[in-house]
Design a protein around this motif. Structure first.
Motif, PDB file in Angstrom:
ATOM      1  N   LEU A   1      -0.457  -9.870 -66.511  1.00 37.39           N
ATOM      2  CA  LEU A   1      -1.699 -10.167 -65.778  1.00 37.39           C
ATOM      3  C   LEU A   1      -2.904 -10.380 -66.685  1.00 37.39           C
ATOM      4  O   LEU A   1      -3.910 -10.942 -66.244  1.00 37.39           O
ATOM      5  N   GLN A   2      -2.825  -9.943 -67.935  1.00 39.85           N
ATOM      6  CA  GLN A   2      -4.032  -9.995 -68.775  1.00 39.85           C
ATOM      7  C   GLN A   2      -4.454 -11.419 -69.156  1.00 39.85           C
ATOM      8  O   GLN A   2      -5.563 -11.623 -69.630  1.00 39.85           O
TER       9      GLN A   2
ATOM     10  N   GLU B   1      -4.154 -13.908 -66.805  1.00 41.89           N
ATOM     11  CA  GLU B   1      -4.415 -14.588 -65.531  1.00 41.89           C
ATOM     12  C   GLU B   1      -5.910 -14.611 -65.229  1.00 41.89           C
ATOM     13  O   GLU B   1      -6.600 -13.615 -65.422  1.00 41.89           O
ATOM     14  N   GLU B   2      -6.357 -15.752 -64.723  1.00 38.96           N
ATOM     15  CA  GLU B   2      -7.762 -15.850 -64.345  1.00 38.96           C
ATOM     16  C   GLU B   2      -8.087 -14.913 -63.185  1.00 38.96           C
ATOM     17  O   GLU B   2      -9.093 -14.233 -63.162  1.00 38.96           O
ATOM     18  N   LYS B   3      -7.188 -14.901 -62.216  1.00 39.29           N
ATOM     19  CA  LYS B   3      -7.405 -14.064 -61.030  1.00 39.29           C
ATOM     20  C   LYS B   3      -7.162 -12.598 -61.380  1.00 39.29           C
ATOM     21  O   LYS B   3      -6.128 -12.250 -61.954  1.00 39.29           O
ATOM     22  N   ILE B   4      -8.122 -11.742 -61.070  1.00 39.97           N
ATOM     23  CA  ILE B   4      -7.981 -10.319 -61.352  1.00 39.97           C
ATOM     24  C   ILE B   4      -7.437  -9.633 -60.105  1.00 39.97           C
ATOM     25  O   ILE B   4      -8.050  -9.683 -59.037  1.00 39.97           O
TER      26      ILE B   4
ATOM     27  N   THR C   1      -6.506  -6.616 -57.575  1.00 39.00           N
ATOM     28  CA  THR C   1      -7.090  -5.318 -57.222  1.00 39.00           C
ATOM     29  C   THR C   1      -6.062  -4.216 -57.436  1.00 39.00           C
ATOM     30  O   THR C   1      -4.870  -4.481 -57.596  1.00 39.00           O
TER      31      THR C   1
ATOM     32  N   LYS D   1      -1.978  -4.581 -57.203  1.00 35.81           N
ATOM     33  CA  LYS D   1      -1.102  -4.146 -58.303  1.00 35.81           C
ATOM     34  C   LYS D   1      -0.134  -3.066 -57.824  1.00 35.81           C
ATOM     35  O   LYS D   1       1.034  -3.047 -58.225  1.00 35.81           O
TER      36      LYS D   1
ATOM     37  N   PRO E   1     -11.002  -7.819 -68.815  1.00 36.52           N
ATOM     38  CA  PRO E   1     -11.414  -7.362 -67.470  1.00 36.52           C
ATOM     39  C   PRO E   1     -10.238  -7.207 -66.498  1.00 36.52           C
ATOM     40  O   PRO E   1     -10.322  -6.397 -65.568  1.00 36.52           O
ATOM     41  N   GLN E   2      -9.163  -7.942 -66.742  1.00 32.47           N
ATOM     42  CA  GLN E   2      -7.977  -7.849 -65.863  1.00 32.47           C
ATOM     43  C   GLN E   2      -7.379  -6.446 -65.872  1.00 32.47           C
ATOM     44  O   GLN E   2      -6.652  -6.075 -64.942  1.00 32.47           O
TER      45      GLN E   2
ATOM     46  N   ASN F   1      -9.073  -1.881 -64.112  1.00 31.31           N
ATOM     47  CA  ASN F   1      -8.693  -0.904 -63.082  1.00 31.31           C
ATOM     48  C   ASN F   1      -7.386  -0.153 -63.399  1.00 31.31           C
ATOM     49  O   ASN F   1      -6.743   0.383 -62.504  1.00 31.31           O
TER      50      ASN F   1
END
Lengths: 308, 308
Positions: A18-19, A21-24, A26, A30, A57-58, A61
């Motif tokens: 995921l790191q 990927e543009e889309k983060i 939640t 996850k 930022p990915q 959380n």
């Protein structure tokens, strides 16, 4: 082909996947993915990383995700850490295994964690002491073990010398990462044979990317050299944000499918795994690199069309 | 890894590659592609097939293409033929090597050429007699050697029995095709080891598809069993129009790149080959499955970004 009858898969989609990927995603998304992976009986999951939220930022959380998932009896939850501070966060949360990543290429290490390789190695010693006190298992991943997008080829001597030092300091697992998919099967076989010959009892892993299509061939070459632990990412997503040209990790469902077809155990069930892949595709809203997710398993049969 | 130091590539994009494409390339476009391949020093090219134009319209201009290219001193031009009529066309045109394809799966053979496997085998004997009279080399490709989308697994005994008969009748090359990409490396290694052990002097080939991502791993497995000739398609395009689920052939530039990185000769130059791939992409107006065409070679270096 003289291969082991079982292989350990370390699922890294929630972290390395995921790191890039543009889309983060939640925490809830996850967690849903994690539950699908759990449902496929995956035993090792790298769930996130304790890095600065501005850098990646990915992964911001990751703490919340771990708290939400809670302790698991049957799944080892692993967090990437770039430094001692990451280890401290792991200890506070009760994370029991960490993956300390640094790069053999000094140039890539400076880009990735703003330190020299030498300083990162020193950092490992402190982290290991700290983690021993807190009963945390420490794995180490050596990024750019087979080549660096800035420096080019990395010498085997350099890799072997670093490996010596990590084993001297009792790294639980040493994983060699082909960060930007530069390795070929011969190279994998040669280097892995050397480390296995020198340290037959040490647990080694391979972290491969399918950038140039050699991912599955490299897995088999690694197995032929005696490596039986592989980082793979659901859907084949992922890559390092600080390594230009990085693309997807070798794909979990493609690896598990191949190994199952070869009669090699991974403990993972392919059908629920394909459901997890389908969820990931929906969450990211895009086609994934996975082959088996698109084509179906080799055992898939088609109806015979009406004859003329 | 105990591999041969050289490998023969048989480039099939002009035939197996283009026959699944919606867009039908003109003779001039195909010739342009051929010239790019020639420029990359490719030695074997399957340029088309002499099948009914209604069955495979993409191949309807194969005769014209051959006449336009003309005889080549350094490139072996091979045409697929489904029957004796195809061999007659080859003889009239002066084609010097043909590839007679039929399927071990009776169900697939009925779909593909509307004959039983038994009848296709009988056909081979007639074709061989005819071609011997006309000095045409006859290769045979056994489709669905590793599995059939209708029948599922194909028994090794069946493949071995057919192989016996082909060799008895002096097939020049026997190529085992994984028509819909169902084979895994262990399976390839096992079957190829058996045929090589039984017929160490016979020329064998493998025709692989990357449907489930195992294409390059299967190439290495084949090489480990002593197979050193592979059908591959530029760009990784292709598949059989009469085999549901069929997708791209294993990609020429990905194979050549991997082998070159491993120090194995193919006689093909990778940079002009990538130019050919770029032309193919333009002609088809779409992204191709090739990895190396997108990522560049493993030796590709990136500039180091400015440090903070």
């Amino acid at each position: 082909m003289n291969l082991s009858k079982s292989v350990t898969i370390n699922e890294v989609a929630l972290r390395d996947g995921l790191q890039l990927e543009e889309k983060i995603l939640t925490v809830a998304e996850k967690k849903l993915l994690f539950e699908k992976l759990e449902n496929a009986s995956i035993l090792n999951v790298e769930f996130g990383s304790f890095v600065h939220p501005k850098a990646v930022p990915q992964m911001a959380n990751s703490k919340e995700l771990f708290m939400d998932i809670g302790q698991k009896e049957h799944v080892t939850l692993i967090s990437l850490i770039p430094n001692l501070k990451g280890a401290q966060i792991a200890a506070e949360l009760g994370v029991k295994e960490v993956n300390y990543v640094f790069s053999i290429s000094n140039t890539h290490n400076e880009q990735n964690v703003r330190k020299s390789t030498e300083r990162s190695l020193e950092g490992f010693k402190d982290i290991k002491l700290y983690c021993d006190l807190h009963n945390i298992v420490v794995d180490v991943t050596l990024a750019t073990s087979f080549g660096c997008p800035f420096e080019g080829k990395i010498s085997e001597e350099k890799v072997l010398a670093l490996t010596d030092q990590l084993i001297e300091n009792e790294a639980h697992i040493v994983t060699f990462a082909d960060t930007t998919g530069m390795a070929n099967p011969e190279q994998i076989y040669r280097l892995m044979s050397k480390v296995k010959q020198k340290y037959p009892q040490q647990l080694f892993g391979l972290h491969l990317h399918n950038t140039r299509g050699m991912g599955l061939a490299n897995i088999i070459a690694g197995m032929q050299a005696g490596i039986n632990r592989f980082d793979t990412a659901l859907g084949g997503i992922g890559g390092c944000p600080f390594a230009p040209g990085a693309t997807g990790n070798v794909c979990t469902e493609d690896v598990v499918h191949m190994l199952e077809e070869m009669g090699i155990q991974t403990n993972i069930q392919i059908d629920p795994l394909l459901e997890a892949s389908h969820l990931l595709k929906q969450l990211l809203g895009q086609q994934l690199p996975s082959y088996v997710a698109k084509a179906g398993k080799s055992t898939r049969k088609y109806p015979v069309p009406n004859q003329a």
